[in-house]
Design an enzyme around this catalytic site. Structure first.
Site, PDB file in Angstrom:
ATOM      1  N   HIS A   1     -35.373 -19.220 -30.677  1.00  0.00           N
ATOM      2  CA  HIS A   1     -36.505 -19.695 -31.482  1.00  0.00           C
ATOM      3  C   HIS A   1     -37.679 -18.729 -31.419  1.00  0.00           C
ATOM      4  O   HIS A   1     -37.739 -17.822 -30.570  1.00  0.00           O
ATOM      5  CB  HIS A   1     -36.942 -21.100 -31.053  1.00  0.00           C
ATOM      6  CG  HIS A   1     -37.513 -21.197 -29.679  1.00  0.00           C
ATOM      7  ND1 HIS A   1     -38.793 -20.798 -29.351  1.00  0.00           N
ATOM      8  CD2 HIS A   1     -36.966 -21.653 -28.515  1.00  0.00           C
ATOM      9  CE1 HIS A   1     -39.021 -21.026 -28.074  1.00  0.00           C
ATOM     10  NE2 HIS A   1     -37.921 -21.534 -27.538  1.00  0.00           N
TER      11      HIS A   1
ATOM     12  N   CYS B   1     -34.484 -20.756 -23.095  1.00  0.00           N
ATOM     13  CA  CYS B   1     -34.219 -20.349 -24.471  1.00  0.00           C
ATOM     14  C   CYS B   1     -34.301 -18.840 -24.642  1.00  0.00           C
ATOM     15  O   CYS B   1     -34.778 -18.114 -23.773  1.00  0.00           O
ATOM     16  CB  CYS B   1     -35.215 -21.017 -25.416  1.00  0.00           C
ATOM     17  SG  CYS B   1     -34.977 -22.791 -25.580  1.00  0.00           S
TER      18      CYS B   1
END
Length: 428
Positions: A338, A356
């Site tokens: 992301h 992430c």
């Protein structure tokens, strides 16, 4: 930064979006010095050979299931066919009004499978014709009836949506809730049909809990492949008293090969399209206390804008709520690719995320516009290994380990990559 959400919630969201034999040579043993042996006769300069006796023909045997007048059968019932010394030449199934049910024989011709579940509380008549090697035809007719709908269903889902285009690593994923017990998996797997065009061999693999089964080939799908799937589980009886909830079907297409590779050592992502390097991006991965998983993962879901809310999971002291752009889910545990504008200064240098893959906004936007659900990403060199079942982990296993997860015997030709004959698993 990552989003720690429950697997159940993630599953609900995703489902909501969707709807042989050997040759034996006969030889003669050496005879010694016996004087009564005769020299072989010759005719016109050629040795005269006494023909071997012809093997007796296999007796013609033919049987059909279910038994005649059988009642309360599941709507997943198939017409079993057993024949020796001949072959099945015709199967016709009709309901009590005379309407014909469409279907097809399995590849091994051991049964005939209706194209859709039979109707509940309905009478049927099956007429099967077999023809012997000598051309003799025999007909058998059986009548049976199906049971009423029980209402005690298992939940199921198919993560392949009709008409969609996926990445080359997209496995066929069937999910069950509760999971399928080991003793029932072979029966369920026998009702999971996959056909690929062009043909590519594949195998099913069950996760240990029985909540998911993956189907993949030894290598990534060829771009342009059409995959047709039928999870024909409606009415199939299980040992816990439950039955399959419904049949699920989909036909999808595989798009261009698009692959991402991330090295923790360099803190960089390399992006390949059709095996050509097209981009290299700096990244920040999970910090030491919340490392990213190393392994091969698959883009499972994409959201251009979302909110990561971890208060329910981590509590008021450690939880957070953050707006996120260009989020691509990789695991059920909450690992994503992301946009992370707050970590741009760290990207390519150090790991600061909660697990992430952080990208700069412009890089995340470009990547989001290129990827498809089913595209693979491989991360190497982190402190944590990807756990089986944490996402669609079908490609995190070697082929030899993957085939061990099948509940049905795997042909020897499929156990070694590259030696498999590309034939469909079954027709529906």
């Amino acid at each position: 930064m990552t989003r720690f959400v429950t697997r159940r919630a993630a599953i609900g969201k995703l489902l909501a979006v969707a709807a042989a034999g050997g040759l034996v040579l006969a030889t003669t043993a050496c005879g010694g010095d016996k004087t009564d042996q005769k020299a072989p006769a010759f005719v016109s300069g050629q040795q005269q050979v006494t023909p071997s006796p012809t093997a007796p023909p296999i007796p013609f045997q033919f049987a059909v299931t279910p038994a005649d007048k059988k009642k309360d059968l599941p709507v997943s019932t198939e017409i079993g066919t057993s024949v020796k010394g001949g072959e099945i030449t015709s199967v016709k199934l009709t309901d009590k009004s005379g309407k014909e049910v469409k279907g097809a024989l399995r590849e091994d011709k051991t049964s005939w499978v209706p194209n859709a579940p039979l109707k509940y509380k309905t009478d049927y008549t099956a007429t099967v014709i077999a023809t012997s090697a000598a051309g003799q035809a025999e007909t058998k007719t059986v009548s049976f009836s199906t049971k009423a709908k029980s209402g005690n269903d298992i939940g199921s889902g198919l993560y392949l949506f009709n008409g969609k285009t996926y990445g080359v690593a997209m496995p066929v994923v069937v999910e069950f809730s509760p999971g399928i017990a080991k003793k029932d998996r072979a029966a369920v797997q026998s009702r999971l049909f996959v056909r690929t065009d062009p043909p590519q061999p594949g195998v099913w693999h069950w996760v240990s809990s029985g909540t998911q089964a993956y189907y993949r080939a030894p290598d990534y799908w060829k771009p342009g492949t059409k995959i047709t799937v039928r999870a024909a589980i409606e009415g199939i009886p299980l040992s816990n008293g439950r039955v399959g909830d419904q049949d699920r079907k989909a036909t999808a297409t595989i798009g261009d090969k698009f692959e991402m590779k991330v090295e923790n050592k360099t803190k960089k992502m390399q992006v390949f399209k059709n095996d050509k390097l097209v981009k290299t991006f700096p990244v920040s991965l999970g910090k030491a206390s919340t490392p990213s998983s190393s392994g091969t993962m698959i883009v499972m879901d994409k959201q251009e804008h979302t909110v990561f809310d971890t208060f329910a999971e981590l509590g008021p002291e450690e939880g957070y709520r953050t707006d996120i752009d260009f989020a691509q889910r990789l695991t059920w545990g909450g690992e994503y690719i992301h946009s992370a504008p707050w970590s741009v200064g760290d990207q390519g240098r150090r790991n600061v995320s909660h697990g992430c893959v952080n990208l700069a906004p412009g890089n995340a936007s470009w990547l989001f516009g290129q990827t498809k659900v089913g595209d693979p990403i491989t991360i190497r060199g982190t402190e944590r290994k990807l756990e089986p079942g944490n996402g669609w982990t079908a490609w995190n296993l070697s082929w030899s380990d993957f085939v061990k997860g099948s509940a049905l015997p795997v042909p020897g030709s499929l156990k070694t990559p590259g030696s498999a004959t590309p034939t469909p698993t079954a027709t529906d």
